[in-house]
Design a protein around this motif. Structure first.
Motif, mmCIF file in Angstrom:
data_model
loop_
_atom_site.group_PDB
_atom_site.id
_atom_site.type_symbol
_atom_site.label_atom_id
_atom_site.label_comp_id
_atom_site.label_asym_id
_atom_site.label_seq_id
_atom_site.Cartn_x
_atom_site.Cartn_y
_atom_site.Cartn_z
ATOM 1 N N ALA B 149 0.839 -1.213 0.000
ATOM 2 C CA ALA B 149 0.000 0.000 0.000
ATOM 3 C C ALA B 149 0.873 1.261 0.000
ATOM 4 O O ALA B 149 0.562 2.261 -0.646
ATOM 5 C CB ALA B 149 -0.934 0.000 1.210
ATOM 6 N N ASN B 150 1.995 1.185 0.723
ATOM 7 C CA ASN B 150 2.948 2.303 0.757
ATOM 8 C C ASN B 150 3.638 2.494 -0.576
ATOM 9 O O ASN B 150 3.804 3.619 -1.049
ATOM 10 C CB ASN B 150 4.004 2.033 1.830
ATOM 11 C CG ASN B 150 3.830 2.947 3.005
ATOM 12 O OD1 ASN B 150 4.389 4.041 3.026
ATOM 13 N ND2 ASN B 150 3.019 2.532 3.955
ATOM 14 N N LYS B 155 4.646 5.707 -5.373
ATOM 15 C CA LYS B 155 4.772 5.745 -6.826
ATOM 16 C C LYS B 155 3.823 6.814 -7.389
ATOM 17 O O LYS B 155 4.188 7.592 -8.279
ATOM 18 C CB LYS B 155 4.416 4.354 -7.382
ATOM 19 C CG LYS B 155 5.029 4.042 -8.719
ATOM 20 C CD LYS B 155 4.877 2.558 -9.053
ATOM 21 C CE LYS B 155 4.903 2.353 -10.552
ATOM 22 N NZ LYS B 155 4.365 1.058 -10.980
ATOM 23 N N VAL B 156 2.616 6.852 -6.867
ATOM 24 C CA VAL B 156 1.645 7.862 -7.309
ATOM 25 C C VAL B 156 2.197 9.263 -7.043
ATOM 26 O O VAL B 156 2.208 10.123 -7.934
ATOM 27 C CB VAL B 156 0.285 7.685 -6.582
ATOM 28 C CG1 VAL B 156 -0.633 8.871 -6.852
ATOM 29 C CG2 VAL B 156 -0.382 6.375 -6.993
ATOM 30 N N LEU B 157 2.671 9.478 -5.818
ATOM 31 C CA LEU B 157 3.149 10.822 -5.452
ATOM 32 C C LEU B 157 4.343 11.241 -6.292
ATOM 33 O O LEU B 157 4.472 12.413 -6.673
ATOM 34 C CB LEU B 157 3.484 10.871 -3.956
ATOM 35 C CG LEU B 157 2.247 10.980 -3.056
ATOM 36 C CD1 LEU B 157 2.598 10.662 -1.601
ATOM 37 C CD2 LEU B 157 1.616 12.374 -3.147
ATOM 38 N N SER B 158 5.193 10.270 -6.603
ATOM 39 C CA SER B 158 6.383 10.623 -7.388
ATOM 40 C C SER B 158 6.000 11.076 -8.797
ATOM 41 O O SER B 158 6.766 11.767 -9.461
ATOM 42 C CB SER B 158 7.355 9.445 -7.442
ATOM 43 O OG SER B 158 6.832 8.454 -8.303
ATOM 44 N N GLU B 159 4.824 10.667 -9.249
ATOM 45 C CA GLU B 159 4.397 11.064 -10.595
ATOM 46 C C GLU B 159 3.526 12.313 -10.620
ATOM 47 O O GLU B 159 3.212 12.831 -11.694
ATOM 48 C CB GLU B 159 3.629 9.914 -11.244
ATOM 49 C CG GLU B 159 4.510 8.705 -11.433
ATOM 50 C CD GLU B 159 4.030 7.818 -12.572
ATOM 51 O OE1 GLU B 159 3.147 8.249 -13.325
ATOM 52 O OE2 GLU B 159 4.559 6.711 -12.670
ATOM 53 N N MET B 160 3.113 12.773 -9.454
ATOM 54 C CA MET B 160 2.172 13.891 -9.435
ATOM 55 C C MET B 160 2.724 15.180 -10.036
ATOM 56 O O MET B 160 1.992 15.898 -10.733
ATOM 57 C CB MET B 160 1.645 14.137 -8.019
ATOM 58 C CG MET B 160 0.675 13.068 -7.524
ATOM 59 S SD MET B 160 -0.579 12.592 -8.739
ATOM 60 C CE MET B 160 -1.526 14.102 -8.814
ATOM 61 N N ALA B 225 -3.163 4.870 -0.212
ATOM 62 C CA ALA B 225 -3.785 3.804 -0.991
ATOM 63 C C ALA B 225 -4.228 2.701 -0.047
ATOM 64 O O ALA B 225 -3.641 2.493 1.015
ATOM 65 C CB ALA B 225 -2.786 3.240 -1.995
ATOM 66 N N LYS B 226 -5.292 2.003 -0.457
ATOM 67 C CA LYS B 226 -5.685 0.756 0.202
ATOM 68 C C LYS B 226 -5.121 -0.380 -0.620
ATOM 69 O O LYS B 226 -5.103 -0.314 -1.853
ATOM 70 C CB LYS B 226 -7.206 0.611 0.187
ATOM 71 C CG LYS B 226 -7.926 1.307 1.291
ATOM 72 C CD LYS B 226 -8.446 0.311 2.324
ATOM 73 C CE LYS B 226 -8.917 1.059 3.563
ATOM 74 N NZ LYS B 226 -8.732 0.341 4.793
ATOM 75 N N PHE B 227 -4.649 -1.407 0.053
ATOM 76 C CA PHE B 227 -4.309 -2.639 -0.654
ATOM 77 C C PHE B 227 -4.778 -3.813 0.200
ATOM 78 O O PHE B 227 -4.298 -3.991 1.326
ATOM 79 C CB PHE B 227 -2.807 -2.729 -0.947
ATOM 80 C CG PHE B 227 -2.462 -3.919 -1.791
ATOM 81 C CD1 PHE B 227 -2.766 -3.943 -3.152
ATOM 82 C CD2 PHE B 227 -1.877 -5.044 -1.221
ATOM 83 C CE1 PHE B 227 -2.483 -5.059 -3.933
ATOM 84 C CE2 PHE B 227 -1.580 -6.161 -1.990
ATOM 85 C CZ PHE B 227 -1.886 -6.164 -3.350
#
Lengths: 362, 362
Positions: B149-150, B155-160, B225-227
Motif C-alpha cells: 500500500a505504501n 509511486k503515485v506521489l512521485s508522478e504527481m 492507498a488501500k491494498f
C-alpha cells in the motif's frame, strides 16, 4: 443555503424530552454531524458538537480550528480544546445534570459510557429517531445537491463504454469511474465503485479485482458521486461486444428485459403514503413470475434504500418488512436485479424523488 | 496468508472473561470484522459474526452469501438469514445466557441495547481493548500488505508533479491521485485525498476544491492507498514553478527545512519501549525553538497515528499525552508540519515500522 436553525428546531421538535443534543464525531464521521454543521471540509475526529437553545458549540482541536472557523454557521461557537482534560471539563460544564440527546445509531457504546462518567448528565436519551425523521425528508436545497450528485454520476456512466476493451481489468475501469467523478466536479465516490465482469456480476457487492474483460461479457457498474456531502447511487449493466446470436447474449437480454420492467413496475407504485414494502413486493412478484418462474428467488436483495448524506441513508427503505410510509421529499433507490451464480447478473438502479402522486427519477 | 485461528486466540487471550465474541457490521464496517474474516470484497451491512471455540459463524443475508462463501476461511459457517425474525432467533440461540464480548469502540449504543433485549446474554463486556492490542502489532503478512500500500502511494506521489500546471484545480489533481492509485493496483484511496494549494495548505485537513494552481505556490498532497484492506498515508509538499528569489519561496523553504529536520529527529527516537509522547515532544520542541521560536505553536497536531486496516488505526499514537509504549511490529505515521494561517503550510509524512532498535521507513 442551509438553514441550520431550521434543522435544529426540526430535530428538537422530535425529541421534546431532551433540550440539549450531543453529536460526537469519531473515526468515521457521524452524518448527523455534517447535517447539523453543513461542513464540507475537515475531518473532526474526536470533536463534539453540543446544541442547546438554537446555538451550537463545537469542541474541537487546534488542528481543525481554522477549517471550522472558515465554514461555521452563524450561531456556532468554535472552541479549540487543548487537552483531553480540557475536553472533559468543558463537556462536564455543558452537560452536567441535563437530559442529553445522542444519536444512538452511531455513538459507540464505549463513548456512551465515558460521557456518562465524565459529564454526569442527569440522563442520556437516544434521539436517533428524531434525527432520522428530520433527515429522511429532504429540503429543496438538499434535493438540488442530490440532483447534482446524480447528474455527475450519470454523465460518468454514459462515458464509460468508451473505455471498454478486451483485457482491461475491473480495477482499471474503477479508476476511470473515480477519475471522471472528480473531473466532473464531484467530491469523490459516495462508495467504492462496484465493477463486475461476467460471472462476477452474480455477486451484487463484488469489489473490482484483476478480472479482465472479454468479448460478449456482462459489465455491471454500480457507482455514485458525492457532491457537497450528498450522495448518488446508480447502476448500469452493459454487454461488451455482444455476440448477438449466442445463447449467452440472448439469456442476458432476457434477464435485462425482466429487470427493466421490474424497475418500471416498482417506480409506478412509489408515491407518498405507500408503505416501503409495496414497491419491493411488486418488483419481486414480477421477477418471480416472469417466464413461468425461470428466475424465481434470483432477486436476492431489497428493491431500494433511502439516499442522502449517506449512500445508505436513514428513513423508509423499499424492502420486504418496511412498514413505514413514503413521504414527499424522500429519495430512494429503485434497483431490482437478477443474479445467476456462475453465469452473471443484471441490475438497473436509479435514484427517485417521492412526490405526492408519483416518483420522479433524478 | 492470514491465520484467522491465530487471530482468534490472540483476541481471546486478551479477554479471558468472554468466551464468545460478537462483531456487528453496520453501515460503516467495523474494521475488526475485516480483521477477523480477512474479507476483501462485499459490504455486509447488518451482518453479525459470532466467534466461539475457534469457530466463526457469519449471519448474513442472501445478498452477501455468495461473496462470503467465495472468501470464507476454513473454520467459518456462513448462514444466509431470511428475515429479521430469523436473525433475532439465531442471535438468541447463540448468545443466550453467555458472557459476550463486543467491540465497544465501534458498536453503536442502540445496537448494544437491542442485542441485550433480543439475545438475553448473561453479560455483555467491552473487549475492544483486546482487539486493539492484537491489531496494534502487525503480523509479517500484514506488513507485506502495508508495504505494498505504501509502495503504491509513493509511486503515485512521485508522478504527481508532472500534472502540475497553471490553472489545474485541487479537485482535478485529486482525480489524478485516485486514478493512479487504482492504475497501480491499489484498491482505491484509504481516505479522501487532501490537495491544498497556497494558503489552503495552512489547514491540515483542507478538502480539494476549485482553487486553481498558480506559479510559486505550495502544493500539499496528503493521500493514501488501500491494498487488500490495509492503508498507507503519505504527505509530500512541493512548490510549483518556484520563484527562487522571492521572499515567499525563501520562507517556504525555511519552513520546509525545519519540518524535514523535525521528521528526522522524531524518527531517530522511534523504537520499541519508547512512550508515544516522546517522539512527538522531540519534534515539537525542535519546531518551537527553530529560528528563535519563529514558528512556535505552529505545529498544531500530533506527530503521528497508528496505521493498519484503518488509516487512523488502533494502538499507540505519537501524541502529547500518549503513555503507551511502542512495540516491534507497530506501524505509525511520522508527520510533523508547520501551518501559518493566511500564508500556507508544509507537512512531510511517512509511515514507519517500529523495530527493537529503530524505526524503518516503509
Amino acid at each position: 443555503m442551509i438553514d441550520i436553525r431550521n434543522r435544529i428546531s426540526k430535530v428538537m421538535r422530535g425529541s421534546a424530552a431532551s433540550r440539549i443534543l450531543l453529536i460526537n464525531s469519531g473515526t468515521n464521521q457521524d452524518s448527523n454531524f455534517l447535517y447539523m454543521t453543513g461542513f464540507t471540509s475537515g475531518v473532526f475526529e474526536g470533536s463534539a458538537l453540543i446544541i442547546e437553545k438554537g446555538y451550537e458549540t463545537l469542541l474541537t482541536s487546534k488542528l481543525e480550528e481554522g477549517i471550522a472557523l472558515e465554514q461555521k454557521p452563524k450561531h456556532m461557537d468554535v472552541i479549540a480544546v487543548k487537552s483531553r482534560e480540557e475536553m472533559r471539563s468543558r463537556l462536564s460544564s455543558l452537560l452536567k445534570g441535563k437530559t442529553v440527546g445522542i444519536n444512538g445509531n452511531y455513538l459507540p457504546y464505549s463513548t456512551y459510557i465515558s460521557i456518562k462518567r465524565i459529564a454526569k448528565p442527569r440522563n442520556i436519551i437516544d434521539t436517533s429517531k428524531s434525527f432520522n425523521i428530520a433527515r429522511s425528508v429532504k429540503e429543496p436545497y438538499e434535493l438540488q445537491l442530490m440532483k447534482k450528485a446524480n447528474h455527475i454520476i450519470k454523465k460518468v456512466l454514459s462515458e464509460m463504454p468508451k473505455f471498454f476493451k478486451v483485457g482491461i481489468t475491473e480495477k482499471q475501469l474503477a479508476a476511470h469511474v473515480e477519475y471522471l467523478i472528480r473531473e466532473y466536479n464531484g467530491d469523490g465516490s459516495s462508495f467504492p465503485p462496484i465493477v463486475a465482469f461476467g460471472k462476477n456480476a452474480a455477486l451484487p457487492h463484488h469489489m473490482p479485482d484483476g478480472t479482465k474483460l472479454t468479448e460478449n461479457s456482462i459489465v455491471l457498474l454500480d457507482c455514485g458521486a458525492k457532491f457537497e456531502n450528498y450522495s448518488s447511487d446508480v447502476t448500469r449493466t452493459y454487454v461488451f461486444r455482444p455476440d448477438k446470436k449466442s445463447e449467452k447474449y440472448k439469456r442476458i437480454m432476457e434477464i435485462y428485459g425482466i429487470v427493466e420492467n421490474a424497475q418500471r413496475i416498482a417506480l409506478d407504485s412509489i408515491r407518498s403514503g405507500v408503505q416501503g414494502s409495496v414497491p419491493h413486493a411488486k418488483a419481486e412478484e414480477y421477477i418471480d413470475s416472469a417466464y413461468d418462474g425461470r428466475y424465481e428467488g434470483k432477486f436476492i436483495h431489497s428493491l431500494g434504500h433511502p439516499i442522502g448524506i449517506d449512500v445508505h441513508d436513514v428513513g423508509t427503505s423499499l424492502s420486504i418488512n418496511e412498514e413505514r410510509e413514503l413521504k414527499p421529499g424522500m429519495v430512494v433507490s429503485d434497483e431490482p436485479g437478477i443474479y445467476v451464480r456462475g453465469f452473471g447478473g443484471v441490475r438497473i438502479e436509479d435514484d427517485v424523488i417521492v412526490t405526492a402522486n408519483e416518483a420522479k427519477m433524478m
